[in-house]
Design a protein around this motif. Structure first.
Motif, short mmCIF file in Angstrom:
data_model
loop_
_atom_site.label_atom_id
_atom_site.label_comp_id
_atom_site.label_asym_id
_atom_site.label_seq_id
_atom_site.Cartn_x
_atom_site.Cartn_y
_atom_site.Cartn_z
N VAL A 281 9.25 -11.75 -4.92
CA VAL A 281 8.74 -10.97 -6.06
C VAL A 281 9.86 -10.11 -6.62
O VAL A 281 10.83 -9.78 -5.92
CB VAL A 281 7.54 -10.09 -5.66
N SER A 282 9.71 -9.70 -7.86
CA SER A 282 10.74 -8.89 -8.51
C SER A 282 10.67 -7.44 -8.03
O SER A 282 9.66 -6.99 -7.48
CB SER A 282 10.56 -8.94 -10.02
N SER A 283 11.75 -6.71 -8.26
CA SER A 283 11.79 -5.30 -7.89
C SER A 283 10.78 -4.49 -8.68
O SER A 283 10.24 -3.49 -8.19
CB SER A 283 13.20 -4.74 -8.10
N ASP A 284 10.49 -4.91 -9.92
CA ASP A 284 9.51 -4.19 -10.72
C ASP A 284 8.11 -4.33 -10.12
O ASP A 284 7.34 -3.37 -10.10
CB ASP A 284 9.52 -4.72 -12.16
N ILE A 285 7.78 -5.53 -9.64
CA ILE A 285 6.48 -5.73 -9.00
C ILE A 285 6.39 -4.91 -7.72
O ILE A 285 5.35 -4.33 -7.40
CB ILE A 285 6.25 -7.23 -8.70
N LEU A 286 7.51 -4.81 -7.02
CA LEU A 286 7.50 -4.11 -5.73
C LEU A 286 7.56 -2.60 -5.89
O LEU A 286 6.82 -1.86 -5.22
CB LEU A 286 8.66 -4.60 -4.88
N ASP A 287 8.42 -2.11 -6.81
CA ASP A 287 8.67 -0.67 -6.89
C ASP A 287 8.54 -0.08 -8.29
O ASP A 287 8.90 1.08 -8.50
CB ASP A 287 10.08 -0.37 -6.36
N GLY A 288 8.04 -0.84 -9.25
CA GLY A 288 7.87 -0.33 -10.60
C GLY A 288 6.70 0.63 -10.70
O GLY A 288 6.11 1.03 -9.68
N PRO A 289 6.32 1.02 -11.92
CA PRO A 289 5.21 1.96 -12.11
C PRO A 289 3.91 1.51 -11.44
O PRO A 289 3.13 2.34 -10.96
CB PRO A 289 5.06 2.01 -13.64
N ASP A 290 3.68 0.21 -11.43
CA ASP A 290 2.50 -0.33 -10.76
C ASP A 290 2.90 -1.08 -9.48
O ASP A 290 2.23 -2.03 -9.06
CB ASP A 290 1.75 -1.29 -11.70
N GLY A 291 3.99 -0.64 -8.87
CA GLY A 291 4.53 -1.32 -7.69
C GLY A 291 3.55 -1.42 -6.54
O GLY A 291 2.72 -0.53 -6.31
N ILE A 292 3.66 -2.51 -5.80
CA ILE A 292 2.69 -2.79 -4.74
C ILE A 292 3.19 -2.44 -3.34
O ILE A 292 2.47 -2.65 -2.36
CB ILE A 292 2.27 -4.28 -4.77
N ARG A 293 4.42 -1.92 -3.23
CA ARG A 293 4.95 -1.62 -1.90
C ARG A 293 4.00 -0.74 -1.10
O ARG A 293 3.72 -0.98 0.08
CB ARG A 293 6.31 -0.93 -2.02
N ILE A 294 3.47 0.30 -1.73
CA ILE A 294 2.61 1.25 -1.03
C ILE A 294 1.26 0.64 -0.65
O ILE A 294 0.53 1.18 0.19
CB ILE A 294 2.39 2.51 -1.92
N MET A 295 0.93 -0.50 -1.22
CA MET A 295 -0.36 -1.13 -0.98
C MET A 295 -0.30 -2.18 0.13
O MET A 295 -1.33 -2.76 0.49
CB MET A 295 -0.88 -1.79 -2.26
N LEU A 296 0.89 -2.43 0.67
CA LEU A 296 1.07 -3.51 1.64
C LEU A 296 1.54 -3.00 2.99
O LEU A 296 2.17 -1.94 3.09
CB LEU A 296 2.08 -4.53 1.11
N SER A 297 1.26 -3.78 4.01
CA SER A 297 1.74 -3.50 5.37
C SER A 297 1.71 -4.82 6.15
O SER A 297 0.84 -5.66 5.91
CB SER A 297 0.86 -2.47 6.06
N PRO A 298 2.65 -5.00 7.08
CA PRO A 298 2.63 -6.23 7.88
C PRO A 298 1.78 -6.11 9.15
O PRO A 298 1.70 -7.05 9.94
CB PRO A 298 4.10 -6.42 8.25
N ALA A 299 1.16 -4.95 9.36
CA ALA A 299 0.42 -4.72 10.60
C ALA A 299 -0.91 -4.04 10.33
O ALA A 299 -1.10 -3.40 9.30
CB ALA A 299 1.26 -3.88 11.56
N SER A 300 -1.81 -4.16 11.30
CA SER A 300 -3.14 -3.56 11.19
C SER A 300 -3.47 -2.80 12.46
O SER A 300 -2.94 -3.08 13.54
CB SER A 300 -4.21 -4.64 10.98
N ARG A 301 -4.41 -1.87 12.32
CA ARG A 301 -4.94 -1.16 13.48
C ARG A 301 -6.38 -1.58 13.77
O ARG A 301 -6.83 -1.54 14.91
CB ARG A 301 -4.88 0.36 13.26
N GLN A 302 -7.10 -1.97 12.73
CA GLN A 302 -8.49 -2.36 12.90
C GLN A 302 -8.64 -3.87 12.78
O GLN A 302 -8.01 -4.50 11.92
CB GLN A 302 -9.37 -1.67 11.85
#
Length: 359
Positions: free
Chosen positions: A301-322
């Motif tokens: 994915v592009s850097s804009d998708i990952l870290d732009g104004p609507d970036g998804i970085r904060i919405m993702l994680s590679p691990a779970s607790r539940q």
């Protein structure tokens, strides 16, 4: 008195002759009826006793099967907890020991001590945050989170809610078809803290048209609550169920999330990018790791998708607790189910059971 008259008197006094014969026949008939009645009554009692014994045996066998099924399902849950406790990696992956159960698989009989060939226990273990977190739409004490709101709207569009012709079956809006933007507005009205109809120029609700107290204005607790929100028909909820959760999660598990959920996170995510992400996480080079997932996903994915104004970085994680655990046992002609939510704690600690249901 002559002898003839004497005989007649004796005959009358001692009941000899036709009258006495008639009396004997009547008594014999009554006795026969009584015998028939007693035999019939005895037959009914024997049949009733036999049926009661049969029914009692069936009920006893059913109760025994149900009890055994309950313990087997609880054993499957404990197997899940042990597998998750023994997981040595921070990130989640189909390569983990518990990962073989991600799509459901029969538990080896020897793990459960089963010797009966006709009993099979199925087990499924999946991270709970592979689903869209409805509570993130309106975080506690906050205004609606526009990133999550827009993402859910795109998920509704993927499901073609604008054109599915689903109409409310009852209530004040009976027969009305609610489009995706209206569904979002109604859901925000259900959870936000005011009593006014939600409107931001894009999404519009209708709380102001409903009697006071219709919506709790609190975070949603169960997916089933959607059924009281106008526009969320039974068919729509059924289709949404694999993709949404009312649990307290704040990110999407990149290694297990369905393609539909990932694609909904950003308007510019293409089908090709989603396919590449899915292929990588299941490949020999995968999964996305806790230490490197941001650089790994940057290949797709592009850097804009990952870290732009609507970036998804904060919405993702590679691990779970539940984790959601579902188990099923086919026991003869009966089927029993178990569903649970378990949560990882500190390393080497057995995950805690947060919710448990047998049915």
């Amino acid at each position: 008195m002559n002898r003839s008259l004497t005989r007649k008197l004796i005959s009358v006094n001692f009941g000899s002759g036709p009258g006495r014969n008639l009396s004997r026949r009547s008594q014999s008939g009554v006795a026969l009826l009584l015998v028939v009645f007693l035999v019939a009554l005895a037959s009914v009692l024997v049949l009733d006793l036999a049926y009661s014994t049969f029914l009692g045996g069936r009920l006893s066998a059913s109760a025994e099967r149900q009890l055994q099924a309950e313990y087997l399902l609880k054993s499957a849950l404990n197997i899940s907890r042990v597998l998750l406790r023994e997981d040595k990696t921070i990130e989640d992956s189909p390569k983990d020991d518990w990962g073989i159960f991600k799509d459901g698989l029969a538990v080896p009989a020897e793990w459960l001590g089963l010797t009966q060939p006709n009993i099979q226990v199925q087990l499924e273990i999946r991270p709970e945050d592979t689903k869209f977190p409805l509570r993130q739409l309106v975080p506690s004490g906050s205004a609606p989170n526009t990133k999550w709101v827009s993402s859910l709207y795109r998920l509704f569009q993927q499901m073609d809610f604008d054109n599915d012709k689903e109409a409310d079956p009852s209530g004040p809006f009976k027969g009305k078809h609610f489009e995706s933007r209206e569904l979002i507005g109604n859901l925000l009205d259900y959870m936000d803290y005011d009593k006014e109809s939600y409107s931001d120029g894009t999404y519009s609700g209708l709380e102001g048209q409903l009697p006071d107290g219709t919506f709790p204005n609190l975070p949603i607790q169960r997916v089933g609550e959607l059924s009281v929100i106008p526009g969320f028909t039974a068919e729509r909820i059924r289709r949404l169920y694999p993709f949404i959760t009312a649990r307290t999660t704040n990110s999407i598990n990149l290694n297990f999330a369905p393609k539909a959920v990932l694609k909904a996170l950003h308007a510019d995510l293409s089908d090709a990018s989603i396919d590449e992400i899915a292929s990588f996480r299941d490949s020999e080079d995968g999964p996305f790791t806790q230490a490197q997932w941001t650089s790994q996903i940057a290949n797709f994915v592009s850097s804009d998708i990952l870290d732009g104004p609507d970036g998804i970085r904060i919405m993702l994680s590679p691990a779970s607790r539940q984790f959601q655990v579902i188990s099923k046992i086919d026991y003869g002609t009966s089927t029993y189910f178990m569903q649970a939510l378990i949560e990882k704690g500190s390393p080497r600690e057995l995950p805690k059971i947060r919710a448990f249901e047998l049915y």
